[in-house]
Design a protein around this motif. Structure first.
Motif, PDB file in Angstrom:
ATOM      1  N   UNK B 345       3.211  36.424 -13.092  1.00  0.00           N
ATOM      2  CA  UNK B 345       2.225  37.503 -13.240  1.00  0.00           C
ATOM      3  C   UNK B 345       0.891  36.942 -13.718  1.00  0.00           C
ATOM      4  N   UNK B 399      -7.148  38.922 -20.895  1.00  0.00           N
ATOM      5  CA  UNK B 399      -7.173  40.038 -19.940  1.00  0.00           C
ATOM      6  C   UNK B 399      -5.772  40.264 -19.345  1.00  0.00           C
ATOM      7  N   UNK B 403      -3.418  43.631 -19.479  1.00  0.00           N
ATOM      8  CA  UNK B 403      -2.890  44.331 -18.303  1.00  0.00           C
ATOM      9  C   UNK B 403      -1.380  44.469 -18.342  1.00  0.00           C
ATOM     10  N   UNK B 404      -0.702  43.448 -18.874  1.00  0.00           N
ATOM     11  CA  UNK B 404       0.756  43.390 -18.755  1.00  0.00           C
ATOM     12  C   UNK B 404       1.499  44.022 -19.935  1.00  0.00           C
ATOM     13  N   UNK B 405       0.900  43.932 -21.110  1.00  0.00           N
ATOM     14  CA  UNK B 405       1.699  44.310 -22.289  1.00  0.00           C
ATOM     15  C   UNK B 405       1.680  45.815 -22.535  1.00  0.00           C
TER      16      UNK B 405
END
Lengths: 141, 405
Positions: B345, B399, B403-405
């Motif tokens: 990712x 960044x 976005x992922x967490x």
């Protein structure tokens, strides 16, 4: 909805994003929303080789239709898998075997995946079709 | 002090934009870019002296041969080899290792013998030895890696037996950046009466390599990782071994006399250069080595130390980021993992920001697995990278986490 109609719907959903970041955020959200597979099902039998991230795909045949559940350890991959599951799950083996998955190109996924990564995407599609072929011959038998 | 702006202007590809953003190239461990002097040399070669080497009596062939042998001389001086005949041109580091594994194996390795490699090796310094061991019935012994990414030297000393025939170890880890103490490793091998091969693929571009000082028996590297063209590499070997080893491949130029029944082989280095070699690649690589020399190997080393220190500090400050490989001596490579983000990712999103890093096993699966993971994110820098690019990487990672967490 037919496989074709579902693909049209997805293309429409993605068409509102003109920025890659929004598109990926959408994929990430889809990934987060996908039901997780149980740890028991994340085994070698359901693991798809050929992806940088791990992907597990579990098929189930009920009343002549194939239902897929899937999971991945990477979120973007989960998002992509979620789309594939949404398009192909709940259809007959024949429909899945014949499906032309044009949405992958049309929502710009293939261009956004490097060759090895897109091989991973192709490996997922191939595995889904292989399950359909296997069920199809079993049903005929 | 190096003028980085001036240096970057020598590498045209660094001006590239990807997805509309300026390229931040942090994948130099995979391959390095080429300065204009190299590109111009390749152009000159194809436009002014392209002709097969060592074959013709005509002017162009003569000129090509002179350039090619001049490139060999340049390599010899660059690594301070004793003899120019000990420099063999190959297609790359992988071919160089395969050559030694095969030819040395044919001459010196038999059933029950042992070969020592380390857990840190690139697949290119594992698989050829597995193949020769399988063919000969020999056994592979492995030097383990400690938690900081250095070699377990104590265990290394204990691995030798009367059956040990060769040691093959990397100078610098491609996945972790660890610089191994190759002089000491070589001395230990020699104390046991065993020759040693050093894989210099990740070392040659970052500092001084003196094969006489190291005293290794074989040393090798690729042109494309040292700002030269792809498809060319070097094998240095001591003639006492190279003379004894049988040829690896048969063909033109490696022969002395051929009848249909029997062939006698040419002398070094030609014995190991069958067929038309990549002579233009060799000339281009020599231009790259000259470029490094004139830029200043010491200054490059200092610059890269600055980059490594800055990047290490910067990345260490990011919550949930774990650096894999914390050896005291490193080249500017940082491999890391993010606690809540899959490397794949992270790599995808960084790519979209124009930042080129490598994700995965780094062609060193045993090493990566030893650290309890399937892969890492690797940022590999070199002297033409800037502090601003490291800032861009750090901002990119933050960044990604958002976005992922």
């Amino acid at each position: 909805m037919t496989i074709e109609e579902k693909q049209e719907k997805i293309v429409e959903e993605f068409s509102v994003f003109d920025d890659w970041m929004d598109r990926y955020n959408f994929l990430i959200d889809l990934g987060k929303d996908l039901d997780v597979l149980s740890e028991k099902d994340k085994n070698r039998d359901y693991l798809i080789e050929g992806c940088q991230s791990k992907v597990w795909l579990k098929p189930d045949l009920r009343e002549g239709r194939v239902y897929f559940s899937a999971d991945s350890d990477a979120i973007i991959t989960r998002g992509i898998v979620a789309l594939l599951v949404r398009v192909l799950s709940g259809h007959t083996p024949a429909e899945i075997m014949d499906a032309d998955l044009s949405f992958i190109d049309r929502i710009g996924l293939r261009q956004n995946l490097s060759p090895t990564r897109s091989n991973g995407l192709l490996a997922m599609v191939k595995q889904m079709k292989l399950y359909a072929i296997a069920y199809s011959s079993k049903m005929k038998g | 002090m190096l003028n980085i702006e001036e240096i970057r202007s020598q590498f045209p590809i660094l001006q590239t934009r990807v997805y509309g953003r300026p390229l931040v190239y942090l994948d130099n461990g995979a391959t390095t870019h080429k300065p204009l002097v190299v590109l111009n040399k390749l152009q000159e070669a194809y436009t002014s002296f392209n002709s097969n080497v060592h074959r013709g009596v005509h002017a162009l062939s003569d000129k090509a041969s002179v350039e090619y042998e001049g490139a060999r001389e340049t390599v010899k001086r660059f690594i301070n080899a004793p003899l120019v005949s000990e420099i063999i041109f190959t297609s790359g580091a992988t071919a160089s290792i395969n050559l030694v594994a095969f030819s040395f194996g044919e001459r010196y390795i038999s059933a029950g013998d042992e070969v020592i490699i380390s857990e840190m090796e690139h697949h290119a310094n594992i698989v050829p030895w597995q193949m020769v061991c399988k063919r000969k019935g020999a056994v592979l012994k492995i030097i383990p890696v400690l938690d900081d990414g250095t070699l377990d030297m104590e265990r290394y000393r204990e691995l030798f037996s009367s059956r040990t025939r060769i040691v093959a170890v990397t100078h610098v880890s491609n996945a972790l950046g660890t610089i191994n103490p190759v002089r000491e490793i070589t001395r230990i091998a020699h104390d046991n009466g065993v020759p040693i091969l050093i894989d210099g693929a990740q070392a040659i571009q970052h500092g001084n390599v003196d094969v006489q000082d190291i005293d290794c028996d074989f040393y090798l590297f690729s042109g494309h990782k040292v700002y030269g063209p792809t498809g060319i590499g070097v094998l240095y070997g001591k003639s006492e071994y190279l003379n004894e080893m049988p040829p690896w491949q048969g063909g033109g130029d490696m022969v002395d006399r051929v009848t249909l029944e029997e062939t006698t082989f040419n002398e070094l280095p030609f014995k190991f250069e069958a067929g038309t070699t990549n002579f233009i690649g060799a000339v281009g690589m020599a231009a790259a080595l000259d470029y490094l020399k004139s830029t200043g190997i010491e200054e490059i080393g200092l610059r890269e130390k600055e980059l490594l220190d800055y990047a290490t500090r910067k990345l260490e400050g990011i919550e949930g980021l774990r650096i894999i490989g914390t050896a005291p001596e490193k080249i500017p490579i940082i491999s890391f993992l993010l606690e809540k983000v899959h490397m794949y990712d992270a790599g995808m999103i960084l790519d979209k920001m124009g930042i080129a890093v490598r994700t995965g096993t780094q062609c060193a699966q045993p090493l990566i697995n030893r650290f309890g993971t399937d892969g890492v994110i690797r940022a590999s820098m070199t002297f033409y990278n800037t502090m601003e690019e490291i800032d861009a990487l750090a901002a990119g990672i933050v960044k990604v986490k958002e976005m992922m967490e």
